[in-house]
Design an enzyme around this catalytic site. Structure first.
Site, short mmCIF file in Angstrom:
data_model
loop_
_atom_site.label_atom_id
_atom_site.label_comp_id
_atom_site.label_asym_id
_atom_site.label_seq_id
_atom_site.Cartn_x
_atom_site.Cartn_y
_atom_site.Cartn_z
N GLY A 1 0.82 -1.21 0.00
CA GLY A 1 0.00 0.00 0.00
C GLY A 1 0.85 1.25 0.00
CG ASP B 1 0.52 -8.71 6.52
OD1 ASP B 1 0.02 -9.31 7.49
OD2 ASP B 1 0.72 -7.48 6.52
CG ASP C 1 6.79 -5.08 6.75
OD1 ASP C 1 7.58 -4.50 5.98
OD2 ASP C 1 5.65 -5.43 6.40
P1 AMP Z 1 2.12 -3.03 8.03
O1 AMP Z 1 1.43 -2.94 9.34
O2 AMP Z 1 3.15 -1.95 7.82
O3 AMP Z 1 2.66 -4.38 7.74
O4 AMP Z 1 1.02 -2.71 6.93
C1 AMP Z 1 -0.12 -3.49 6.73
C2 AMP Z 1 -0.74 -3.13 5.42
O5 AMP Z 1 -1.16 -1.76 5.40
C3 AMP Z 1 0.18 -3.30 4.22
O6 AMP Z 1 -0.56 -3.78 3.15
C4 AMP Z 1 0.67 -1.88 3.97
O7 AMP Z 1 1.06 -1.69 2.64
C5 AMP Z 1 -0.57 -1.06 4.32
N1 AMP Z 1 -0.21 0.30 4.75
C6 AMP Z 1 0.41 0.68 5.90
N2 AMP Z 1 0.55 2.02 5.95
C7 AMP Z 1 0.01 2.51 4.81
C8 AMP Z 1 -0.16 3.83 4.26
N3 AMP Z 1 0.26 4.92 4.90
N4 AMP Z 1 -0.79 3.93 3.06
C9 AMP Z 1 -1.22 2.86 2.40
N5 AMP Z 1 -1.10 1.60 2.86
C10 AMP Z 1 -0.49 1.42 4.05
MG MG Z 2 3.80 -5.21 6.40
#
Ligand code: AMP
Ligand code: MG
Length: 523
Positions: free
Chosen positions: A93, A253, A263
């Site tokens: 994302g 993920d 991550d």
């Molecule tokens: P994470 O907790 O960083 O592993 O993120 C979980 C999901 O949320 C993943 O698919 C990321 O790409 C998406 N994500 C996290 N932050 C953002 C953001 N600011 N904009 C878009 N997608 C996000």
């Molecule tokens: Mg992630």
């Protein structure tokens, strides 16, 4: 993104883009208003063949504003269990895979931007990252690398010149990271949950070719693949625990197929030993607490196993039995890695049946004692060393003549002192020649005390990224654009096992005024 491309001198070879159509969306980064290169990891850059040293051009590329020649940028799709609940559609994302580069050893690595703007998988998010989180990932991932723990690495930090709205306006930034790949358990889950079994097979074949080519000709290649991932993750999580690391968001993920840590969101190293340590603001039930990590890794691997069942056998019952056996074995494999690591931490070079109990007793004696996890293991070696340097073996040491500095780390050292007697006795037995030494080439000679101390010091870090130091570095950067604390901390963490003159502060735990530490996701 501008159409003009910049030559970084990298050799791109984008196999994911070429071979896995349908597993991603092609896209480009957003134009940053005023990109500035804050940090380039010079040695990593050299190792992947990056030749361009122009900071303006690097800032353009590593903000996502301009594409490098040879890139084929894309956002990968994946699903994932987040805190136990299944999200069928996640994906990059706020990440953009520029492409794959062959490093100096011919190894293929992904070069990915994080925070370069929206992608088709951004859902409600802005696709952006803030400077604090970017620096945090830089510090923690590079610290992990220096600790010899498999991890994605940080290549560059660029500020975008944009202010990003979170709970307040914060400076925007992009992290460039390098990884063996970004294939996750969740990547398999995405296609499996949609019943696209041919795609699961295609992904498995790709992952095997890329990460486990030695399995290719096995008659049970997919089962072997599952076992290999279980093994890699068992070792990884064991090594996290051995240095006191809490990942914080072990959703499927966020678990790689390569076995690299990925991550760095709400992760942290613990100061005081606490089996229940949790830092993430959203992990209210302690699902991903320090001690739960191997349990949750196994849970995640069971989710991977489910996606592979049709590939393991046409006979569902047989497939389930085989996959279950592999995932069940995870626990013993994990414990084997952990115990090997603990023996090293305690200066033990042979194997004895009671070793697991001995290690567990140490942890028990530390529980509730507010004892600094990293300092204790260094102090144990120091105590050995300073107690009686003339003595040549553990046999010559007795507890009475031993330095008692390590006791001072405990509120009440009574249990620990009892444990030390067992440890000393164990070290004495370690010196005795035996039929089955741990190493291939058994040494019948007694291990000298300095050797034993050196063995311990080679695996017990003096320096870990202490939370208060990480926060200090972030604060200076965010509030004053002062990157000196960040640079200083990075320099110390590059050599975690060697005491460095003038770096004493970095070995200390947080002052009590720092209070309990909380970290945040997705910032
Ligand atoms: P994470 O907790 O960083 O592993 O993120 C979980 C999901 O949320 C993943 O698919 C990321 O790409 C998406 N994500 C996290 N932050 C953002 C953001 N600011 N904009 C878009 N997608 C996000
Ligand atoms: Mg992630």
């Amino acid at each position: 993104m501008n159409s003009m491309k910049i030559d970084l001198g990298l050799t791109f070879d984008n196999s994911y883009a070429k071979e896995l159509e349908g597993f991603y969306a092609s896209c480009t980064g957003a134009q940053a208003p005023d990109p500035e290169l804050i940090k380039l990891n010079v040695s990593l850059a050299a190792s992947i063949g990056l030749k361009n040293t122009n900071p303006e051009q690097l800032a353009e590329v590593f903000s996502g504003s301009q594409a490098p020649i040879g890139a084929s940028s894309l956002a990968q799709v994946y699903a994932g269990h987040q805190f136990g609940g299944f999200s069928p559609q996640l994906g990059d994302g706020r990440a953009l895979l520029l492409g794959e580069v062959l490093d100096e050893g011919g190894k293929r690595v992904d070069v990915q931007l994080k925070g370069s703007g929206r992608t088709p998988f951004s859902r409600g998010g802005d696709g952006k990252a803030v400077l604090g989180a970017v620096l945090r990932e830089y510090i923690l991932s590079e610290a992990m690398y220096a600790l010899n723990i498999p991890t994605t690495r940080a290549l560059a930090v660029v500020t975008t010149g944009e202010q990003i709205m979170r709970t307040q306006l914060l400076p925007g930034a992009v992290l460039t990271r390098v990884a063996s790949s970004h294939i996750r358990v969740g990547t398999f889950q995405f296609f499996s949950s949609r019943g696209e079994q041919d795609k699961v097979k295609q992904l498995a074949d790709y992952a095997i070719e890329r990460h486990y080519p030695e399995l290719k000709n096995s008659p049970q290649v997919y089962l072997d693949f599952l076992c290999a991932v279980c093994d890699k993750q068992a070792e990884l999580v064991a090594r996290w625990l051995l240095v006191g690391f809490v990942h914080g968001v072990m959703n499927t993920d966020n678990m790689t197929i390569s076995g690299e840590t990925i991550d760095y969101g709400p992760c942290a190293f613990m100061d005081d030993y606490d089996p229940k340590a949790v830092f993430s603001s959203i992990d209210r039930d302690g699902r991903y607490s320090y001690n739960n990590q191997p349990i949750l890794a196994q849970w995640n691997l069971a989710r991977l196993a489910e996606t592979l069942l049709p590939l393991i056998s046409d006979d569902e019952e047989k497939a389930v039995a085989k996959a279950t056996e592999s995932v069940t074995k995870f626990w013993d494999v994990y414990q084997g890695y952990w115990l090997t690591g603990m023996r090293e931490k305690l200066g033990i070079s042979t194997a004895e049946e009671g070793d697991l109990a001995l290690c567990e007793q140490l942890l028990e004696s530390m529980s509730g004692q507010e004892v600094d996890f990293s300092q204790l293991f260094r102090q144990l070696a120091n105590d050995l060393e300073t107690s009686n340097l003339e003595s040549k073996s553990a046999e010559d040491i007795n507890l009475e003549s031993t330095s008692r500095e390590s006791d001072k780390l405990f509120n009440d050292a009574a249990k620990f002192i009892q444990w030390k007697k067992l440890w000393m006795a164990r070290l004495c037995r370690d010196d005795q020649p035996r039929e089955k030494p741990l190493s291939e080439t058994p040494s019948q000679e007694k291990r000298s005390l300095p050797d034993r101390v050196a063995m311990m010091n080679a695996v017990n870090p003096v320096y870990i990224p202490r939370n208060h130091q990480v926060e200090h570095a972030i604060e200076a950067a965010e509030q004053r654009a002062d990157y000196q604390p960040f640079e200083n901390l990075l320099r110390v963490l590059e050599n975690p096992y060697t005491p460095q003159a003038g770096a004493e502060e970095y070995a200390k735990s947080a002052p009590t005024t720092f209070g309990p530490y909380t970290t945040f996701c997705g910032t």
